[in-house]
Motif scaffolding. Structure first.
Motif, PDB file in Angstrom:
ATOM      1  N   LYS A 148      67.955  38.995 -31.180  1.00  0.00           N
ATOM      2  CA  LYS A 148      67.082  40.140 -30.939  1.00  0.00           C
ATOM      3  C   LYS A 148      65.974  39.812 -29.931  1.00  0.00           C
ATOM      4  O   LYS A 148      64.968  39.186 -30.253  1.00  0.00           O
TER       5      LYS A 148
ATOM      6  N   LYS B 231      63.602  44.945 -33.197  1.00  0.00           N
ATOM      7  CA  LYS B 231      64.508  46.073 -32.933  1.00  0.00           C
ATOM      8  C   LYS B 231      65.953  45.598 -32.896  1.00  0.00           C
ATOM      9  O   LYS B 231      66.238  44.422 -32.657  1.00  0.00           O
TER      10      LYS B 231
ATOM     11  N   THR C 126      62.000  40.367 -30.652  1.00  0.00           N
ATOM     12  CA  THR C 126      61.735  41.704 -31.179  1.00  0.00           C
ATOM     13  C   THR C 126      62.411  41.879 -32.533  1.00  0.00           C
ATOM     14  O   THR C 126      63.343  41.127 -32.877  1.00  0.00           O
TER      15      THR C 126
END
Length: 309
Positions: A3, A155, A153
């Motif tokens: 990520k 996300k 991240t």
């Protein structure tokens, strides 16, 4: 998935351009140098990300040919943008695919928590080593610099998978033989000067690429249980005007890959990140897209890197 996300990028191209049969090539001139192009691209990336160099945990040069043999190119850029800090600086080099190799490698270190934010730059000034007698390469290559900032991240985006293969039967199809221990500078003369220039057999490289890459792509897609149609955009190394032929061989539709060879030429290591930056800028690549970076390099080395942005 590792990520990571892109948080900023910067591009710096030479002011001077030359035209070859309607195709634009960028060439440094005047006081422009590889180091000045790189520093400008890095500063633009930092500004684009709205951070300073003190927010960076590692500086990585992903360039094919450095400013000088020692120290590493990243250290010389560190001197210009981060002097007085102890930010680690290192080079990762697979010539034309250096950006992909660096992005792949550093994504593991970001995922592991070693770093939080990394500056990767690619800059080459191919024009400094081109042989005017070799029309194919002399009219193909450009100079340029691109920098990207990547960070960890939470996300659901980042590097999905990557693959790199080298077929050394192509090792001498793209090379500069002189300058280091193989052919020391003391051997430079009017008779040997072409040994210190870029030498490429484009037909051999294309032939080997067409033979090897389709099988590599097939293996890569099978490993990820994917089809070409699952990829929103392909960002290829702008290797030559024959690049669309390779894309067709791989089954990539014309509207699914970025083709900028005529407008920018082959910028060596900066080629892929430049096409990526342009794709993000002009919205050919959108948030949530699955993109494939692909390129060939001297060696012959080929990289595939699948990422969700």
């Amino acid at each position: 998935m590792r990520k990571i996300q892109f948080t900023g990028y910067g591009v710096e191209l030479p002011r001077n351009t030359v035209d070859f049969d309607g195709q634009t090539r960028y060439r440094i001139s005047g006081g422009e140098k590889q180091i000045s192009l790189t520093v400008s691209a890095c500063e633009k990336a930092l500004e684009n990300a709205n951070i300073t160099v003190n927010d960076i945990d590692c500086i990585v040069s992903a360039s094919a040919v450095g400013i000088q043999p020692i120290p590493c190119m990243a250290a010389l850029i560190h001197e210009k943008i981060a002097k007085g800090t102890s930010i680690p600086a290192l080079d990762i080099n697979t010539t034309c695919t250096s950006f992909m190799t660096a992005l792949d490698t550093m994504s593991y270190l970001l995922e592991a928590g070693r770093y939080k934010r990394v500056l990767i730059f690619s800059c080459d000034v191919a024009s400094r080593a081109l042989n005017p007698k070799q029309k194919e390469s002399f009219q193909l290559f450009s100079d340029g610099a691109v920098a990207f900032i990547i960070e960890k991240t939470d996300k659901e985006i980042g590097v999905i998978d990557a693959m790199q293969k080298t077929w050394s039967e192509g090792a001498h199809s793209t090379e500069i033989r002189g300058g280091l221990s193989n052919l020391h500078p003391e051997n430079y003369s009017e008779e040997t000067k072409e040994e210190f220039m870029f030498d490429m057999n484009g037909k051999t490289v294309l032939s080997l690429s067409m033979k090897k890459i389709p099988e590599m792509m097939k293996e890569f897609l099978e490993n990820n249980d994917m089809k070409i149609s699952d990829i929103d955009m392909v960002v290829p190394h702008q290797a030559s005007v024959a690049m669309p032929i390779v894309m067709e061989k791989l089954g990539v539709p014309e509207d699914r890959f970025i083709n900028e060879v005529k407008e920018f030429g082959n910028m060596v290591s900066a080629s892929v990140p430049l096409a990526l930056a342009h794709g993000l800028e002009n919205r050919k690549i959108k948030n949530g897209d699955t993109i494939l970076l692909i390129g060939t390099a001297a060696g012959l080395t080929t990289n595939l890197l699948l990422i969700r942005v």
